[in-house]
Design a protein around this motif. Structure first.
Motif, short mmCIF file in Angstrom:
data_model
loop_
_atom_site.label_atom_id
_atom_site.label_comp_id
_atom_site.label_asym_id
_atom_site.label_seq_id
_atom_site.Cartn_x
_atom_site.Cartn_y
_atom_site.Cartn_z
N UNK A 244 23.38 48.66 52.43
CA UNK A 244 22.42 48.34 51.37
C UNK A 244 22.83 47.02 50.72
N UNK A 245 21.89 46.09 50.64
CA UNK A 245 22.17 44.76 50.11
C UNK A 245 21.30 44.49 48.89
N UNK A 246 21.93 44.18 47.75
CA UNK A 246 21.26 44.01 46.46
C UNK A 246 21.54 42.63 45.88
N UNK A 247 20.70 42.21 44.93
CA UNK A 247 21.08 41.20 43.95
C UNK A 247 21.38 41.94 42.65
N UNK A 248 22.31 41.37 41.83
CA UNK A 248 22.80 42.12 40.66
C UNK A 248 22.85 41.31 39.38
N UNK A 249 22.21 40.16 39.32
CA UNK A 249 22.18 39.38 38.09
C UNK A 249 23.55 38.83 37.72
N UNK A 250 23.88 38.87 36.43
CA UNK A 250 25.14 38.30 35.95
C UNK A 250 26.33 39.23 36.12
N UNK A 251 26.07 40.47 36.48
CA UNK A 251 27.15 41.41 36.74
C UNK A 251 27.64 41.26 38.17
N UNK A 252 28.94 41.47 38.40
CA UNK A 252 29.45 41.49 39.77
C UNK A 252 28.75 42.59 40.56
N UNK A 253 28.51 43.74 39.93
CA UNK A 253 27.54 44.68 40.44
C UNK A 253 28.01 45.83 41.30
N UNK A 254 29.31 46.00 41.51
CA UNK A 254 29.74 47.10 42.38
C UNK A 254 29.34 48.46 41.82
#
Length: 402
Positions: A188-198
């Motif tokens: 699964x591949x996401x964009x996460x904005x300003x968060x690193x996002x894990x």
């Protein structure tokens, strides 16, 4: 409430656990001191330096640490000005670097001076993504293929489920979906904005897996399968990218190479081929560079990034070419997980360092990524110049470092 000595005695006897101390003290700060007192008993010495800090540890306890006893201190040096011609980072920057390696800040500073001489290095973000890849267990390869096909047919439903868990995350794709025997590995591949996002993508992927389980009866064996690939060196991440993918380059006139780096464009190109390309190849390395990890580690520690992601940030390729008699030099970092909000960026010292760079808070992560790319270029260029000129050992000796 029990006193400090009584609680430590219970800890020594194993009657209570470290995470239970707060229930005996009723006060987080006192619990920290009790836990440190117990650690002093274990060490057989005073932990004076661990106890000296300005961080708000009771606040950090909520999201950043468990069983706190104090903090460690790492010297922070300043390199710069770093001149950048980025899309988001345009101008000059002073870069805080947390390290105990002598000569590192001085070396990066020398690379920064080259960027000033030539009017700035170019830097761009090529891609931006964060990944999570569960592993699904089926009864046979036949069933595994059915699950793979179901995932590929129902992307929209999985996307809606995943994105229902977050305001900032967006599911871009599920690719690859790999079948190995009776196991299925969807990435699964996401964009996460300003968060690193894990954390974001983990929660989102879990929600998507709820849909898959309900509709197919598939068994999700583990939410992370190592195909992510998180905190490990990986050819997949080198090729596909993870976090920010950043490239920085610079053209340095011959006279500046000779004046600032004390060598020639031809020598730097030759060392790059022999060391970073051929040398890395015969070693079986995944990264084809001299020292990306040095700059990444120093920046990550200073700015509250997840330090384990240094292994990913160390991936990348350095190029050096002679172009019309001048030096063309570039660094490409395909796997750079970064954040300007959340996680360790909340810590007070991290905020200080992010503020030096002008990237604290929302809407700043792309600027931060370009500064990181420019800093890696400065450090890499300086080291390659030192190697080409035969100055590496002398620099470490003069700075008193073994």
């Amino acid at each position: 409430m029990a006193n400090k000595e009584e609680i430590i005695e219970k800890l020594i006897k194993g009657e209570i656990k470290l995470h239970q101390i707060e229930s005996y003290t009723g006060n987080v700060q006192e619990a920290i001191e009790v836990r440190r007192g117990f650690a002093e008993q274990v060490a057989g010495s005073s932990l004076t330096h661990l106890s000296q800090y300005s961080l708000d540890l009771p606040e950090a306890l909520k999201r950043n640490i468990e069983n706190p006893i104090g903090t460690v201190q790492i010297p922070v040096g300043l390199a710069g000005p770093l001149h950048l011609n980025g899309k988001y980072a345009q101008g000059t920057y002073y870069v805080p670097l947390a390290t105990s390696e002598g000569a590192l800040v001085a070396s990066i500073n020398r690379g920064c001076s080259v960027t000033r001489e030539v009017g700035g290095a170019n830097v761009r973000i090529i891609d931006d993504k964060m990944t999570r890849a569960p592993v699904i267990q089926t009864e046979s390869v036949t069933e595994a293929l059915k699950i793979k096909e179901w995932i590929e047919r129902h992307f929209i439903e999985l996307k809606e489920a995943a994105e229902s868990t977050t305001r900032h995350g967006r599911l871009l794709k599920i690719d690859p979906v790999i079948v190995v025997g009776r196991y299925v590995y969807p990435r699964f591949t996401f964009t996460t904005g300003d968060s690193m996002g894990m954390n974001m993508v983990t929660i989102a992927t879990d929600k998507a897996m709820d849909i898959l389980t309900r509709e197919t009866g598939a068994h999700v064996l583990a939410l992370s399968s190592n195909l992510c690939v998180d905190k490990k060196p990986s050819v997949l991440n080198l090729i596909e990218g993870r976090g920010k993918t950043v490239t920085a380059d610079i053209i340095i006139p011959r006279e500046i190479v000779e004046k600032k780096l004390k060598t020639t464009p031809e020598s730097i190109m030759e060392v790059n081929i022999a060391k970073n390309l051929i040398g890395s190849a015969i070693a079986g390395s995944i990264g084809f560079n001299a020292q990306y990890a040095n700059m990444i580690a120093a920046l990550f520690l200073a700015t509250g990034q997840d330090a384990a992601h240094v292994v990913e940030g160390s991936l990348g390729i350095t190029t050096a070419e002679v172009k019309d008699g001048d030096l063309y030099f570039s660094v490409t970092l395909p796997d750079l997980p970064l954040a300007t909000i959340g996680g360790g960026t909340r810590l007070e010292t991290a905020q200080d360092c992010l503020n030096i760079l002008g990237v604290a808070g929302s809407g700043k992560v792309n600027k931060f990524a370009e500064i990181v790319g420019g800093t890696v270029l400065a450090g890499e260029l300086s080291l390659m110049g030192a190697l080409a000129a035969g100055h590496l050992a002398r620099a470490h000796k003069e700075l008193g470092r073994g």
